[in-house]
Design an enzyme around this catalytic site. Sequence first.
Site, PDB file in Angstrom:
ATOM      1  N   VAL A  20       0.731  -1.149  -0.057  1.00 35.75           N
ATOM      2  CA  VAL A  20      -0.110  -0.173  -0.061  1.00 35.75           C
ATOM      3  C   VAL A  20       0.960   1.092   0.050  1.00 35.75           C
ATOM      4  O   VAL A  20       0.721   2.264  -0.818  1.00 35.75           O
ATOM      5  CB  VAL A  20      -0.990  -0.190   1.156  1.00 35.75           C
ATOM      6  CG1 VAL A  20      -1.712   1.386   1.396  1.00 35.75           C
ATOM      7  CG2 VAL A  20      -2.046  -1.161   1.005  1.00 35.75           C
ATOM      8  N   SER A 111      -8.434  -2.344   7.741  1.00 39.11           N
ATOM      9  CA  SER A 111      -8.491  -3.455   7.170  1.00 39.11           C
ATOM     10  C   SER A 111     -10.167  -4.061   7.161  1.00 39.11           C
ATOM     11  O   SER A 111     -10.601  -3.579   8.205  1.00 39.11           O
ATOM     12  CB  SER A 111      -7.532  -4.897   7.462  1.00 39.11           C
ATOM     13  OG  SER A 111      -8.094  -5.812   6.861  1.00 39.11           O
ATOM     14  N   SER A 112     -10.689  -4.750   5.989  1.00 37.33           N
ATOM     15  CA  SER A 112     -11.984  -5.066   6.134  1.00 37.33           C
ATOM     16  C   SER A 112     -12.271  -6.193   7.301  1.00 37.33           C
ATOM     17  O   SER A 112     -13.366  -6.407   7.474  1.00 37.33           O
ATOM     18  CB  SER A 112     -12.449  -5.586   4.867  1.00 37.33           C
ATOM     19  OG  SER A 112     -11.577  -6.535   4.503  1.00 37.33           O
ATOM     20  N   CYS A 113     -11.229  -6.694   7.703  1.00 46.38           N
ATOM     21  CA  CYS A 113     -11.235  -8.009   8.759  1.00 46.38           C
ATOM     22  C   CYS A 113     -11.363  -7.244   9.999  1.00 46.38           C
ATOM     23  O   CYS A 113     -11.934  -7.920  10.805  1.00 46.38           O
ATOM     24  CB  CYS A 113      -9.771  -8.573   8.825  1.00 46.38           C
ATOM     25  SG  CYS A 113      -8.515  -7.717   9.750  1.00 46.38           S
ATOM     26  N   TYR A 140      -5.002  -9.245  14.860  1.00 42.22           N
ATOM     27  CA  TYR A 140      -4.674  -8.502  13.712  1.00 42.22           C
ATOM     28  C   TYR A 140      -6.008  -7.387  13.756  1.00 42.22           C
ATOM     29  O   TYR A 140      -5.944  -6.095  13.629  1.00 42.22           O
ATOM     30  CB  TYR A 140      -4.329  -8.862  12.411  1.00 42.22           C
ATOM     31  CG  TYR A 140      -4.250  -7.827  11.348  1.00 42.22           C
ATOM     32  CD1 TYR A 140      -3.252  -7.022  11.301  1.00 42.22           C
ATOM     33  CD2 TYR A 140      -5.326  -7.631  10.346  1.00 42.22           C
ATOM     34  CE1 TYR A 140      -2.928  -6.235  10.460  1.00 42.22           C
ATOM     35  CE2 TYR A 140      -4.975  -6.687   9.362  1.00 42.22           C
ATOM     36  CZ  TYR A 140      -3.964  -5.989   9.243  1.00 42.22           C
ATOM     37  OH  TYR A 140      -3.710  -5.001   8.361  1.00 42.22           O
ATOM     38  N   LYS A 144      -6.458  -3.475  14.662  1.00 35.32           N
ATOM     39  CA  LYS A 144      -6.791  -2.338  13.562  1.00 35.32           C
ATOM     40  C   LYS A 144      -8.187  -1.424  14.253  1.00 35.32           C
ATOM     41  O   LYS A 144      -8.153  -0.236  14.193  1.00 35.32           O
ATOM     42  CB  LYS A 144      -7.088  -2.928  12.401  1.00 35.32           C
ATOM     43  CG  LYS A 144      -5.710  -3.330  11.387  1.00 35.32           C
ATOM     44  CD  LYS A 144      -4.917  -2.061  11.400  1.00 35.32           C
ATOM     45  CE  LYS A 144      -3.882  -2.473  10.646  1.00 35.32           C
ATOM     46  NZ  LYS A 144      -2.955  -1.217  10.328  1.00 35.32           N
ATOM     47  N   HIS A 183      -1.088 -13.245   1.258  1.00 34.02           N
ATOM     48  CA  HIS A 183      -2.445 -13.416   1.222  1.00 34.02           C
ATOM     49  C   HIS A 183      -2.625 -14.196   0.078  1.00 34.02           C
ATOM     50  O   HIS A 183      -1.953 -14.739  -0.848  1.00 34.02           O
ATOM     51  CB  HIS A 183      -3.005 -12.210   0.939  1.00 34.02           C
ATOM     52  CG  HIS A 183      -3.011 -11.422   2.285  1.00 34.02           C
ATOM     53  ND1 HIS A 183      -1.865 -10.691   2.756  1.00 34.02           N
ATOM     54  CD2 HIS A 183      -3.989 -11.159   3.319  1.00 34.02           C
ATOM     55  CE1 HIS A 183      -2.230  -9.714   4.012  1.00 34.02           C
ATOM     56  NE2 HIS A 183      -3.405 -10.305   4.285  1.00 34.02           N
TER      57      HIS A 183
END
Length: 334
Positions: A20, A111-113, A140, A144, A183
């Site tokens: 990123v 993150s979308s997680c 994780y 976040k 990933h």
Amino acid sequence: MTELLPSRARIFVAGHRGLVGSAVVRRLTADGHTVLTRPRAELDLRDAAATAAYLRDSRPDAVVLAAATVGGIMANSTRPVEFLEDNLRIQLSVVAGSHQAGVDRLLFLGSSCIYPRLAEQPIREEALLTGPLEPTNQAYALAKIAGIVQVQSYRSQFGARYVSAMPTNLYGPGDNFDLATSHVLPALIRRFHEARRDGVPELVLWGSGTPRREFLHVDDLAAACALLLRVYDEDSPINVGCGEDLTIRQLAETVREVVGYEGAIGWDTGKPDGTPRKLLDVSRLTELGWRPRIPLREGIAAVYRQWRAEQEDGGPAGTVGTVGGGRAGSEDVH
């Protein structure tokens, strides 16, 4: 829309060598901004005192926090302490240091997680903290979430114009191809490539292939980051995705076609699938005028061509482009 960033700003990108961060550097540089970076050998972002001193000395107009310890299901499952503690330290150092240095704008990338494992699809920002997380990346995700709350706290207590963005699954130049830490998409590219090269008749993949995932090219994310720095100033995190998803089985078939593997695909259903579906609602972002531009198959093909070129040139087998030195893969965000 009111512009919240000078047209020729000085912007510190934390995690500039990762997937990123490197894309954000390319975009901000192209937009005419002065990008400030520091390699890990000179500045460990987990060191709060050193980070605060650097920010006080450099006095950037804005900070993009794209540094993180990241990885796939196996890395998250086997090294949760690193994923929790490294990310908490990085976030605490950079956000607090930015405030101490009087930095006006900060964009924290999560993150979308962060969303519940069984959140209603597509996932709206309001779903945060409404249900249990996916166990395989809980450490994780919690780190976040803490970063989001930290940003919100600086907004409410000090009036800081700090914001958070939650990207979907990302891929592109600068990705991590180490099979132990990568990933799903770069792992699939490498595994299909090696299976084709070695003449393997069947490639067995983890899980059932039924989970659905959304994938966004990192250059599209970088364009969204540039826009958000300029115009977004809300307490809520904002989702960044393409608004479309596909099954892991469909993704595998796409990668197989791109790579040219002609063998069979098997599925090891004894391995974890992770979250059943993870599609982001990106209506808030699209209302700001942003749209993704790179189709998935086209993006995968470009990444594969570049990775193959690097291997032929003797580049590192685990990476494509420039990758940071995070111990769980690369110093970036997924």
